[in-house]
Structures are given as structure tokens and as C-alpha cells.
Design an enzyme around this catalytic site. Sequence first.
Site, PDB file in Angstrom:
ATOM      1  N   LYS A  16       0.830  -1.213   0.000  1.00 15.67           N
ATOM      2  CA  LYS A  16       0.000   0.000   0.000  1.00 15.67           C
ATOM      3  C   LYS A  16       0.861   1.258   0.000  1.00 15.67           C
ATOM      4  O   LYS A  16       0.637   2.185  -0.781  1.00 15.67           O
ATOM      5  CB  LYS A  16      -0.904  -0.019   1.222  1.00 15.67           C
ATOM      6  CG  LYS A  16      -1.561   1.315   1.611  1.00 15.67           C
ATOM      7  CD  LYS A  16      -2.338   1.146   2.898  1.00 15.67           C
ATOM      8  CE  LYS A  16      -2.957   2.455   3.377  1.00 15.67           C
ATOM      9  NZ  LYS A  16      -1.969   3.325   4.062  1.00 15.67           N
ATOM     10  N   ASN A  17       1.868   1.297   0.866  1.00 21.63           N
ATOM     11  CA  ASN A  17       2.661   2.511   1.031  1.00 21.63           C
ATOM     12  C   ASN A  17       3.691   2.715  -0.068  1.00 21.63           C
ATOM     13  O   ASN A  17       4.377   3.749  -0.078  1.00 21.63           O
ATOM     14  CB  ASN A  17       3.340   2.505   2.401  1.00 21.63           C
ATOM     15  CG  ASN A  17       2.347   2.670   3.529  1.00 21.63           C
ATOM     16  OD1 ASN A  17       1.266   3.250   3.345  1.00 21.63           O
ATOM     17  ND2 ASN A  17       2.668   2.149   4.704  1.00 21.63           N
TER      18      ASN A  17
END
Length: 431
Positions: free
Chosen positions: A26-27
Amino acid sequence: MNTKDEVLMISKKNPLNGKINIPAAKNACLPIICASVLLDGKTVLRDVPKIVDIKELLAILKDIGANITHRKNGTLTIDSSGIKSGHVLNDSARKIRSSIFLLSPLLSRFGEVSLPLPGGCSIGKRPIDFHVEILKKMGAVVTVTDRRVGAASPCSPGSHSDATPTTIELPFASVGATINAITLAAKSLGKTTIKNCAKEPEIEDVADFLNKAGAKILGAGTDTIMVNGVDKLNGITYSPIKDRIVAGTYLIAGAMADGSVQTVGVPKTHLEPLLTLLEDLGCEVKPHNNIITIERTKPLTAKNISISTAPFPGFPTDLQAQTVALLSISSGTSTISENLFEARFKYVPELRKMGAKIELQENKAIITGVKKLTPTSVVAEDLRGGASLVLAALTTSGITIIRDIHHIDRGYYKIEEELNKLGTSIKRVKV
């Protein structure tokens, strides 16, 4: 379906056994998706999870003209040629912190940018001061109101000299500020040096993505990054790194639920502080290439465990809540100090409802392990705190109901399906 109307019902205590393929991080995906605005041609990203934060970000890009396809297998195709302006009006930007990553790419491409102030989990103060100072340092005129942030370049829109190359020293090793500095410098004339950079693997991944598109970025993963600006970045196909926080969450689940869990895709080097902790608690950890296996064969015992969250390579703040849940069923007394976000212990009262013994002293949690937790109804206050409640529920006998699971969906794609593969029983129920 609106996940705000759904709950998770966890009703079966079983040892967890099996393998989980970890999706793209996600990051890493969020800033890479934003950086795709800089590329001429299509960007194709592999194995991108359909989590809420990514859906919201893609909605923003679609709203300003991008053509996007996100297939069931996770392949994400972005054609940003239809974006004609750096002005973002979509209120989705207020819901997610990652919209801040659009500042630099849109400014670089159009010479001006304006977007709503970003949102995200309410885990503490996360001002945009560092981002604003980077833009100013590189020649932009920045305005910030109580609802929006905007910036304009003194040069012509679309010119690769829109930002003034310089030396930037960050006052704090901020992941977001480091990424915005890299993406703004990527197409800026001359050389930009960024000091006191964050070193997270996700920053290396953003730099790798841009370099494969034609950028010249050196030093990502160290505290000094040098960027030589280029005129053009080309469309590419890219596989972002796998999500170390998701992997860490499932490894903790294996330890808590007395099983053997294997994660595929994340190297040991991305999770060393957690793996050391799991070994200290009595688990057997077997890393091999990008596969990590954890086995729990005896009771968890915490002896002189003291943890402080810190930027990479320190203990991840994004695994703090899950670790507190783990320590709450480990015999002995442990402490965790949260050094990055002052409101990150908001989930603790919910764990206490389940019988956890946790005392808070300013930024420190003191955890006294109990033999078992009890099922009840709890509320997910934020993304990682919500994940900690899921882990805690895996250890109980009875039915635990977790509400406000839209927070969990921001970072975990169908968490109930992944855990059910390992042998537990979790249902997503509309209420």
C-alpha cells in the site's frame, strides 16, 4: 457496498496454518500511482490490491482525466494523458493521506497544483509543513488555507525547469516529504540533493520505479538522495514491492493463534525488528529468500521486552498495535513506546474490553500478559488498531464482532478471506 455498514464476526478459535501470498505494498503503490502522472505513456503496475485507499486515489485521478483499468488479478493500468490540469476538486482527497503525493507530480507537470488538505487515520498530528517547505525551497509559491493547499511555479507549465534545483535538508526523516522531494526533483533542471531522508523500502521502490522510467536518482535507502533532472519519463510496466506491514500482521496472527504461517513476497530485511521479537517470545522463525515462516510450538513468554517505534530500520509504527495485541497474551510484562504518532493508542480501550491488561503512560504502553482474551463487541478506531482487534479475536472462544471495519479495509484486502484460508472462521456481515 458501503463497508461502513458491515461488521466482521469472528467465531472460531483454531490454530492458523498455511501460506499467504502478500500483495503489493500500500505505502509503495500510493506514491507510485501519483508519480505515474509524470510519465509519458501508460503505467502498468502488477498485483495492486483493491483496498479502499487505492480506490479513493484512483477516483481522484479519474476525476481529473486519467484513464484507469484495475483488473481482478491486480493489474493496474494508468493512462494520465487525459489529465489537463493540476487542480483537484474531488473530496476523496480529504479522506486519504496519500493525496499529498499528488502535490509534486502535478506541480511538475502543469506548473501549478491545488488540492484539498489530505485526511487519513486520526492517529495524531500529521502536518504538511515539510511538504510545503520542499516546494518553497525548489522555487514554488505556496498557499495553504484551512481546507486547501496550492502551489505555483514561476516558470512555464510543463517545463522540466519548473522547480529550482537546490540542496534540501529535511528537519525530520519523513517518508512523505522524502517522496515528494524525489518526485519534484525528477524532472527539474540540474541536480537536487536531499539530506536527512527517510530510508523506508517504499522510498527505494518509488525511486526504482522512476529510474526504470528514465529518471536519475541515486542514494534511495540512505539518508542522502541525489537527483539529476531529466526531460522525459517513459511509460513502463512495474511490480511494486510486497507489503511488509501486511506480512507482519499475518505473521503475528500465526504467533497469536498457535500455528504455522508462511508469508510469500517480503524479505527478512524488511521485517527484522519484528522477526527478532517473535524469536524472543519463543516462536521459531524461518526466513528463506522472500518467504518467511513462523511456527509457535510453546507458550509466548515476554522477558524484558521493551520496544520503541522508529523510522526504518527501526520497529515500524504500523505494526505497533498488532504487537500490543500479541504481547497482551504473552506471559510477563512488556513496554512499547510510540515515538511517531501521539494518538496511536486509540485502540487500547477496545483491547481492554477483551480483557487485555494495558496501562498507558503518555507515549508508552505497559502490557501485562493474560492467559486468554474474551470475545465481545469492539470498534475499529483506525487501520492498524482495527487489525489488532482482528488478531486478538483469533485467540478467543466465542463470537467477537468488530465494527467500523472500513478502517481495516483501507489497508487489508478482504482480510477475512485471507485468514479463513488459514483455518479460522470470519464472516463479513451487513448490518
